[in-house]
Design an enzyme around this catalytic site. Structure first.
Site, PDB file in Angstrom:
ATOM      1  N   GLU A   1      -6.612   4.223   8.278  1.00  0.00           N
ATOM      2  CA  GLU A   1      -6.408   5.670   8.080  1.00  0.00           C
ATOM      3  C   GLU A   1      -7.679   6.306   7.524  1.00  0.00           C
ATOM      4  O   GLU A   1      -7.980   7.470   7.810  1.00  0.00           O
ATOM      5  CB  GLU A   1      -5.193   5.895   7.156  1.00  0.00           C
ATOM      6  CG  GLU A   1      -3.901   5.590   7.899  1.00  0.00           C
ATOM      7  CD  GLU A   1      -2.775   5.059   7.033  1.00  0.00           C
ATOM      8  OE1 GLU A   1      -2.834   5.190   5.799  1.00  0.00           O
ATOM      9  OE2 GLU A   1      -1.825   4.499   7.613  1.00  0.00           O
TER      10      GLU A   1
ATOM     11  N   GLU B   1      -5.345  -5.629  10.492  1.00  0.00           N
ATOM     12  CA  GLU B   1      -4.328  -4.597  10.677  1.00  0.00           C
ATOM     13  C   GLU B   1      -4.553  -3.902  12.018  1.00  0.00           C
ATOM     14  O   GLU B   1      -5.328  -2.929  12.100  1.00  0.00           O
ATOM     15  CB  GLU B   1      -4.412  -3.561   9.556  1.00  0.00           C
ATOM     16  CG  GLU B   1      -4.141  -4.131   8.185  1.00  0.00           C
ATOM     17  CD  GLU B   1      -3.542  -3.066   7.287  1.00  0.00           C
ATOM     18  OE1 GLU B   1      -2.404  -3.226   6.868  1.00  0.00           O
ATOM     19  OE2 GLU B   1      -4.215  -2.051   7.047  1.00  0.00           O
TER      20      GLU B   1
ATOM     21  N   ASN C   1       0.861  -1.185   0.000  1.00  0.00           N
ATOM     22  CA  ASN C   1       0.000   0.000   0.000  1.00  0.00           C
ATOM     23  C   ASN C   1       0.899   1.237   0.000  1.00  0.00           C
ATOM     24  O   ASN C   1       1.529   1.536   1.008  1.00  0.00           O
ATOM     25  CB  ASN C   1      -0.890  -0.042   1.254  1.00  0.00           C
ATOM     26  CG  ASN C   1      -1.711   1.225   1.421  1.00  0.00           C
ATOM     27  OD1 ASN C   1      -1.851   2.017   0.495  1.00  0.00           O
ATOM     28  ND2 ASN C   1      -2.261   1.407   2.613  1.00  0.00           N
ATOM     29  N   TRP C   2       0.936   1.922  -1.130  1.00  0.00           N
ATOM     30  CA  TRP C   2       1.847   3.064  -1.259  1.00  0.00           C
ATOM     31  C   TRP C   2       1.264   4.352  -0.679  1.00  0.00           C
ATOM     32  O   TRP C   2       1.914   5.387  -0.701  1.00  0.00           O
ATOM     33  CB  TRP C   2       2.250   3.248  -2.737  1.00  0.00           C
ATOM     34  CG  TRP C   2       3.050   2.100  -3.272  1.00  0.00           C
ATOM     35  CD1 TRP C   2       3.596   1.085  -2.544  1.00  0.00           C
ATOM     36  CD2 TRP C   2       3.410   1.836  -4.638  1.00  0.00           C
ATOM     37  NE1 TRP C   2       4.273   0.211  -3.366  1.00  0.00           N
ATOM     38  CE2 TRP C   2       4.179   0.653  -4.660  1.00  0.00           C
ATOM     39  CE3 TRP C   2       3.160   2.479  -5.849  1.00  0.00           C
ATOM     40  CZ2 TRP C   2       4.694   0.097  -5.834  1.00  0.00           C
ATOM     41  CZ3 TRP C   2       3.672   1.939  -7.020  1.00  0.00           C
ATOM     42  CH2 TRP C   2       4.430   0.763  -7.017  1.00  0.00           C
ATOM     43  N   LYS C   3       0.060   4.304  -0.199  1.00  0.00           N
ATOM     44  CA  LYS C   3      -0.573   5.447   0.487  1.00  0.00           C
ATOM     45  C   LYS C   3      -0.366   6.747  -0.298  1.00  0.00           C
ATOM     46  O   LYS C   3      -0.354   6.745  -1.518  1.00  0.00           O
ATOM     47  CB  LYS C   3      -0.030   5.568   1.914  1.00  0.00           C
ATOM     48  CG  LYS C   3      -0.072   4.267   2.706  1.00  0.00           C
ATOM     49  CD  LYS C   3       0.162   4.490   4.166  1.00  0.00           C
ATOM     50  CE  LYS C   3       0.312   3.150   4.867  1.00  0.00           C
ATOM     51  NZ  LYS C   3       0.250   3.250   6.306  1.00  0.00           N
TER      52      LYS C   3
ATOM     53  N   GLY D   1       2.454   1.619  10.767  1.00  0.00           N
ATOM     54  CA  GLY D   1       3.373   2.754  10.633  1.00  0.00           C
ATOM     55  C   GLY D   1       4.091   3.112  11.914  1.00  0.00           C
ATOM     56  O   GLY D   1       4.705   4.167  12.011  1.00  0.00           O
TER      57      GLY D   1
ATOM     58  N   GLY E   1       2.868  -1.378   4.314  1.00  0.00           N
ATOM     59  CA  GLY E   1       2.890   0.044   4.010  1.00  0.00           C
ATOM     60  C   GLY E   1       4.320   0.516   3.777  1.00  0.00           C
ATOM     61  O   GLY E   1       4.860   0.406   2.678  1.00  0.00           O
ATOM     62  N   GLY E   2       4.952   1.012   4.830  1.00  0.00           N
ATOM     63  CA  GLY E   2       6.280   1.628   4.719  1.00  0.00           C
ATOM     64  C   GLY E   2       7.292   0.789   3.955  1.00  0.00           C
ATOM     65  O   GLY E   2       8.007   1.302   3.081  1.00  0.00           O
TER      66      GLY E   2
ATOM     67  N   HIS F   1      -9.507   0.971   5.227  1.00  0.00           N
ATOM     68  CA  HIS F   1      -8.184   1.041   5.853  1.00  0.00           C
ATOM     69  C   HIS F   1      -8.303   1.905   7.113  1.00  0.00           C
ATOM     70  O   HIS F   1      -9.080   2.869   7.139  1.00  0.00           O
ATOM     71  CB  HIS F   1      -7.177   1.648   4.866  1.00  0.00           C
ATOM     72  CG  HIS F   1      -5.769   1.579   5.365  1.00  0.00           C
ATOM     73  ND1 HIS F   1      -5.267   2.466   6.289  1.00  0.00           N
ATOM     74  CD2 HIS F   1      -4.767   0.699   5.095  1.00  0.00           C
ATOM     75  CE1 HIS F   1      -4.007   2.136   6.550  1.00  0.00           C
ATOM     76  NE2 HIS F   1      -3.683   1.073   5.849  1.00  0.00           N
TER      77      HIS F   1
ATOM     78  N   SER G   1       3.520  -2.816  10.159  1.00  0.00           N
ATOM     79  CA  SER G   1       4.982  -2.789  10.300  1.00  0.00           C
ATOM     80  C   SER G   1       5.665  -4.088   9.885  1.00  0.00           C
ATOM     81  O   SER G   1       6.654  -4.507  10.503  1.00  0.00           O
ATOM     82  CB  SER G   1       5.370  -2.388  11.728  1.00  0.00           C
ATOM     83  OG  SER G   1       4.904  -1.080  12.011  1.00  0.00           O
TER      84      SER G   1
HETATM   85  C1  PEP Z   1      -0.710  -0.284   5.984  1.00  0.00           C
HETATM   86  O1  PEP Z   1      -0.692   0.842   5.549  1.00  0.00           O
HETATM   87  O2  PEP Z   1      -1.667  -0.993   5.712  1.00  0.00           O
HETATM   88  C2  PEP Z   1       0.402  -0.745   6.808  1.00  0.00           C
HETATM   89  C3  PEP Z   1       0.335  -1.934   7.322  1.00  0.00           C
HETATM   90  O3  PEP Z   1       1.457   0.133   6.995  1.00  0.00           O
HETATM   91  P1  PEP Z   1       2.878  -0.225   7.673  1.00  0.00           P
HETATM   92  O4  PEP Z   1       3.387  -1.486   7.036  1.00  0.00           O
HETATM   93  O5  PEP Z   1       3.744   0.955   7.381  1.00  0.00           O
HETATM   94  O6  PEP Z   1       2.634  -0.420   9.133  1.00  0.00           O
END
Ligand code: PEP
Length: 250
Positions: free
Chosen positions: A97, A167, A10-12, A173, A234-235, A95, A213
């Site tokens: 966020e 999640e 997920n490049w957000k 994050g 994500g990251g 999600h 993460s």
């Molecule tokens: C996400 O955005 O769904 C996520 C899991 O981010 P991260 O891996 O950065 O925690």
């Protein structure tokens, strides 16, 4: 029943169109695994260019959100037919966020999920508790209400299109990952809930991803849990090296 693992990035709200196409190219050219579903989820502007650049690669493309109407006076929204025509195959729904900053509710998640199915997109319904909810013993109650709201009225036959992503909000994050035991327990709860709501076959065939993460160092331990069918990243999906490292660990 075997479930194909998925690693999704997920490049957000990151990367210009040019950067996104370049990262997609690096991932596609470094890919050594065809036994997994690999998905990248760019921002809307980059979705079609990324999908076009990946047209001869097994890497799939998804959207980060979807509006429930197909068209109309809904400034700035993006519809299922638009996503499908741009090359998306999957779409994130709910999600954390979106729930946290954009007032997504169970009702809007359900509408978006319906719109995805109608457009021929595969929804990835994201669920997960906050730290306060976990610490006050409400984690399973939160999962229960997000699952029952997001999947309200769905028929068993539609579940083969649906992926769930567990999640925990406190792990997104933050660098804090759920332990393998915490992930295994939550995934087992979700699978049990699906079994009770639909049936055992649906539960056994529904793919449940873990997100929070995930990185190349912790991926193998999490992905080795029998109820964990992949990762939503994500990251660590923003660099080809770390994303490919997670894929390699799977
Ligand atoms: C996400 O955005 O769904 C996520 C899991 O981010 P991260 O891996 O950065 O925690």
């Amino acid at each position: 029943m075997s479930r194909k693992l998925m690693i999704a990035g997920n490049w957000k709200l990151h990367l210009t169109v040019e950067e996104a196409v370049s990262l997609a190219g690096e991932i596609a050219s470094g890919l050594m695994r065809e036994d997994l579903d690999i998905l990248v989820i760019p921002g809307f502007l980059a979705l079609e260019p990324v999908a076009l650049s990946l047209s001869s690669s097994p890497v799939l493309v998804g959207g980060q959100n979807i509006f429930w109407e197909d068209q109309g006076a809904y400034t700035a929204e993006v519809s299922g037919p638009q996503l499908k025509a741009a090359g998306a195959r999957y779409v994130l729904i709910g999600h954390s966020e979106r729930r946290q900053y954009f007032n997504e509710t169970e009702k809007t998640c359900r509408l978006r999920l319906e719109a995805a199915l109608k457009a021929g997109l595969r929804p990835i319904l994201c669920v997960g508790e906050t730290l306060a909810e976990r610490e006050s013993g409400q984690a399973e109650g939160v999962l229960e209400s997000q699952l029952s709201g997001g999947l309200a009225g769905l028929e068993a036959g539609q579940m083969d299109q649906v992926t769930i992503a567990y999640e925990p909000v406190w792990a997104i994050g933050t660098g804090l990952t759920a332990s393998e035991e915490q992930a295994a327990q939550a995934h087992a709860y979700i699978r049990g809930w699906i079994g009770a709501r639909f049936d055992k076959d649906v539960a056994n065939s529904t793919r449940i991803l873990y997100g929070g993460s995930v990185n190349p160092a912790n991926a193998a331990g999490l992905l080795n849990q029998p109820e964990v069918d992949g990762a939503l990243v994500g990251g660590a999906s923003l660099s080809a090296e770390s994303f490919l490292g997670i894929i390699q660990a799977a």
